[in-house]
Design a protein around this motif. Structure first.
Motif, PDB file in Angstrom:
ATOM      1  N   THR A 127     -56.518   9.178 -42.313  1.00 34.33           N
ATOM      2  CA  THR A 127     -57.407   8.528 -42.936  1.00 34.33           C
ATOM      3  C   THR A 127     -57.834   7.061 -42.163  1.00 34.33           C
ATOM      4  O   THR A 127     -58.881   6.829 -41.976  1.00 34.33           O
ATOM      5  N   LEU A 128     -56.783   6.401 -41.843  1.00 31.76           N
ATOM      6  CA  LEU A 128     -57.059   5.011 -41.278  1.00 31.76           C
ATOM      7  C   LEU A 128     -57.694   5.158 -39.794  1.00 31.76           C
ATOM      8  O   LEU A 128     -58.301   4.252 -39.851  1.00 31.76           O
ATOM      9  N   ALA A 158     -52.525   0.963 -49.513  1.00 29.69           N
ATOM     10  CA  ALA A 158     -53.490   1.133 -50.314  1.00 29.69           C
ATOM     11  C   ALA A 158     -55.039   1.369 -49.806  1.00 29.69           C
ATOM     12  O   ALA A 158     -55.774   2.179 -50.315  1.00 29.69           O
ATOM     13  N   VAL A 159     -55.214   1.173 -48.625  1.00 29.82           N
ATOM     14  CA  VAL A 159     -56.468   1.336 -47.946  1.00 29.82           C
ATOM     15  C   VAL A 159     -56.478   3.078 -47.617  1.00 29.82           C
ATOM     16  O   VAL A 159     -57.537   3.761 -48.044  1.00 29.82           O
ATOM     17  N   SER A 160     -55.161   3.357 -47.397  1.00 29.05           N
ATOM     18  CA  SER A 160     -55.156   5.058 -47.071  1.00 29.05           C
ATOM     19  C   SER A 160     -55.527   5.768 -48.428  1.00 29.05           C
ATOM     20  O   SER A 160     -56.283   6.690 -48.334  1.00 29.05           O
ATOM     21  N   THR A 181     -62.841  13.185 -45.204  1.00 31.99           N
ATOM     22  CA  THR A 181     -63.810  12.344 -44.502  1.00 31.99           C
ATOM     23  C   THR A 181     -65.173  11.938 -45.198  1.00 31.99           C
ATOM     24  O   THR A 181     -66.217  11.682 -44.581  1.00 31.99           O
ATOM     25  N   GLN A 182     -65.069  11.964 -46.575  1.00 31.31           N
ATOM     26  CA  GLN A 182     -66.120  11.554 -47.287  1.00 31.31           C
ATOM     27  C   GLN A 182     -66.591  10.383 -46.950  1.00 31.31           C
ATOM     28  O   GLN A 182     -67.899  10.144 -47.235  1.00 31.31           O
ATOM     29  N   ALA A 183     -65.951   9.394 -46.615  1.00 33.94           N
ATOM     30  CA  ALA A 183     -66.345   7.953 -46.382  1.00 33.94           C
ATOM     31  C   ALA A 183     -67.528   8.035 -45.363  1.00 33.94           C
ATOM     32  O   ALA A 183     -68.094   6.736 -45.148  1.00 33.94           O
TER      33      ALA A 183
END
Length: 597
Positions: A147-148, A513-515, A186-188
């Motif tokens: 994710t990151l 937290a960001v992950s 990967t919705q971001a």
């Protein structure tokens, strides 16, 4: 954060063969950045990658006369992915699909290299062999592993003069396709309207399908970009195309019957110490249903490559790559049915056979496996215990009881090994009773080491549980209050260190937290992802100070820091990637979640 160096995007009116950076037309006849790399390659952190001269193991034709030009991109620096294979796998697939293709690779530049390149007006997305930026290629294949890393995609685009949205790039730009083990999170990079940072996203296993994708892309070169992508999607399972087509239903690609031809054999040798070690995959998927595990639900069913095919691949690797060692790749390699025979045969072929994480329950019922591994000079063991107590292992659906753990550790303590790494996952639900049970276990392990192997290094490695999409725990509440974790991590750390064991925490609070937000947030993440990238944020070993605070602040200001996101979810909760057809329907996942609770 770095200061932002703006690189002008390519003009929509230009011909396919040219790109415009700072008012200079770049043609395929000469790399525009050749002077920079010839003068500066030795000063870069990734210097070996940019060394002047052609690497013959790429087998590339002349750039100008190539049938197809493909750039393979990793979203991390090479030092972080030199033991992984996605870029090598993609190379093999492209070369098999179009033998006359020119294939190059690009890795995310580490901090020193970014500063030097940006200071000289050089885009960050440049091929290591051609010294050309992405605009000179026909197809760009991007691998996203976790994710990151996704944070680096808009950062790379912005600092390479690439328009950020697919609909903003006309036919003079290459087609950008993203895939990888993080594709289902990967919705971001997708807008609420269905556009995206890339032109297409590939979901599932790339074996056979990447070759099909590249071959179809090459065959339909005369069509417009959107028509070309539509044709490619028709012949490629697992491909979602952007350009505002959210009504598509995509089924993940699965390699149902893996054979030797699906394994990695043909790839270039990059200048790195890991070049002498090959990765040998022996199985696909995972047979378990751990409630937390992304791979356990994303990679089904479990499939083994039969022993003759694995050994044939091992022979091919030794013959074509000249490697001295092999890493056996599997989610849990000791689930392989013929594991003892496999280890024997591989150790006859290679100087070193490296085997990683193992299922403790299988080691408990197969004492001969430990003996075989030690005889093969295995001296370090990595064991996934996961939960710190029986209750927590039940929550994680980890079928592992105290007796099995005791049997394996007792056996290992009596062997001539130097290190044991025990991996744990903290869930946020740990109580005083769970921490006390863990404390008692550590005391018993301390006494066991005193009796049998006082010099043995024992490392306790802890990770904080990230609830991943399309798993049972995606319905669980989120633990995004740092104080809750301090009350759990502190006692666990104290228990380990006061008893002379090493303690490691896998990630910082901000990274965790960001992950978690990136993993389960909606497509509304597209806006802050782009905004923060333009402000200079990227991910390199760790997040810059301020990223988590800025992301959380953005969510609060838009009313998204709420119970709907942070609290427990119901069975009818919409998934961010709702256009992907699932093998495990939401009802099944929710029942698994209820069992965990």
């Amino acid at each position: 954060m770095h200061s932002i160096v703006q690189i002008a995007p390519k003009s929509n009116k230009q011909l396919v063969s040219g790109a415009r950076l700072h008012g200079v037309v770049q043609c395929r006849c000469m790399p525009y950045f050749e002077a920079f790399f010839r003068d500066n390659w030795s000063l870069l952190q990734q210097a070996a990658l940019y060394r002047p001269g052609t690497n013959p193991t790429f087998g590339n034709p002349d750039f100008e006369t190539a049938a197809l030009r493909v750039l393979i991109v990793r979203l991390s620096p090479f030092r972080d992915v030199n033991r992984s294979t996605p870029h090598l796998f993609l190379f093999q697939a492209v070369r098999r699909a179009v033998p006359g293709a020119y294939i190059d690779m690009a890795f995310f530049p580490p901090e020193h290299d970014r500063a030097r390149m940006l200071g000289s007006g050089v885009p960050l997305l440049v091929g290591i062999q051609s010294w050309r930026d992405s605009s000179d290629f026909d197809l760009v294949l991007i691998s996203n592993a976790y994710t990151l890393e996704l944070i680096n995609l808009p950062y790379l685009f912005h600092h390479s003069g690439i328009p950020l949205l697919s609909e903003e790039r006309d036919g003079s730009w290459p087609v950008f396709v993203l895939g990888g083990s993080n594709a289902m999170a990967t919705q971001a990079i997708i807008t609420p309207e269905g556009d995206a940072l890339v032109d297409a996203i590939f979901f599932g296993e790339g074996e056979r399908q990447v070759e099909s994708l590249v071959r179809a892309f090459y065959t339909h070169a005369s069509l417009s970009k959107l028509e070309r992508l539509a044709r490619v999607a028709q012949s490629t399972t697992g491909l979602w195309v952007a350009h505002g087509l959210p009504e598509q239903v995509v089924r993940k690609a699965v390699c149902r019957d893996p054979t030797a031809t699906d394994l990695l054999v043909d790839y270039p040798s990059l200048d790195d110490v890991e070049a002498s070690t090959a990765r040998l995959q022996i199985s696909f998927g995972c047979p378990a249903f751990c409630s937390f595990c992304f791979e356990g639900y994303d990679r089904k069913p479990y499939r083994e490559v039969d022993l003759p095919a694995v050994l044939a691949t091992a022979d091919a690797l030794k013959r074509t790559q000249g490697v001295e060692a092999v890493d056996v790749f599997s989610y849990n390699f000791n689930t392989y049915e013929q594991i003892l025979t496999l280890l024997l045969e591989l150790n006859r072929r290679f100087d070193r056979v490296n085997i990683q994480s193992q299922r403790v329950d299988l080691l408990a019922v197969m004492p001969s496996l430990i003996a075989a591994e030690v005889a093969a000079d295995k001296r370090s063991y990595t064991l996934g215990i996961e939960g710190i107590s029986r209750r927590m292992r039940a929550f994680l659906h980890k079928s592992l009881d105290d007796r099995e753990i005791d049997i394996v550790l007792s056996r290992l303590m009596q062997e001539r090994i130097r290190e044991i790494k025990l991996f744990y996952i903290l869930t946020g639900y740990e109580s005083e009773a769970d921490l006390h049970e863990f404390h008692e276990f550590v005391l018993e392990l301390k006494e066991l080491r005193r009796q049998h192997n006082r010099g043995l290094r024992v490392v306790f490695s802890f990770g904080l549980l990230i609830r991943m999409p399309f798993t049972p725990l995606s319905f669980d509440r989120l633990f995004l209050d740092e104080e809750i974790w301090r009350q759990i991590v502190g006692p666990a750390k104290s228990t380990c260190e006061t008893n002379d064991f090493e303690f490691r925490l896998a990630t910082s609070w901000d990274d965790y937290a960001v992950s978690q937000v990136l993993a389960l947030g909606g497509r509304w993440l597209f806006e802050p992802l782009i905004e923060l990238a333009i402000r200079g944020y990227c991910y390199d070993l760790e997040l810059p100070a301020g990223y988590w605070g800025d992301l959380r602040g953005w969510m609060v200001s838009r009313g998204l820091w709420n119970d709907a996101f942070l609290g427990e979810k119901g069975p009818d909760t919409d998934a961010p990637l709702d256009f992907v057809a699932l093998d495990a329907p939401p009802g099944f996942l929710y029942r698994q979640y209820q069992q965990a609770q």
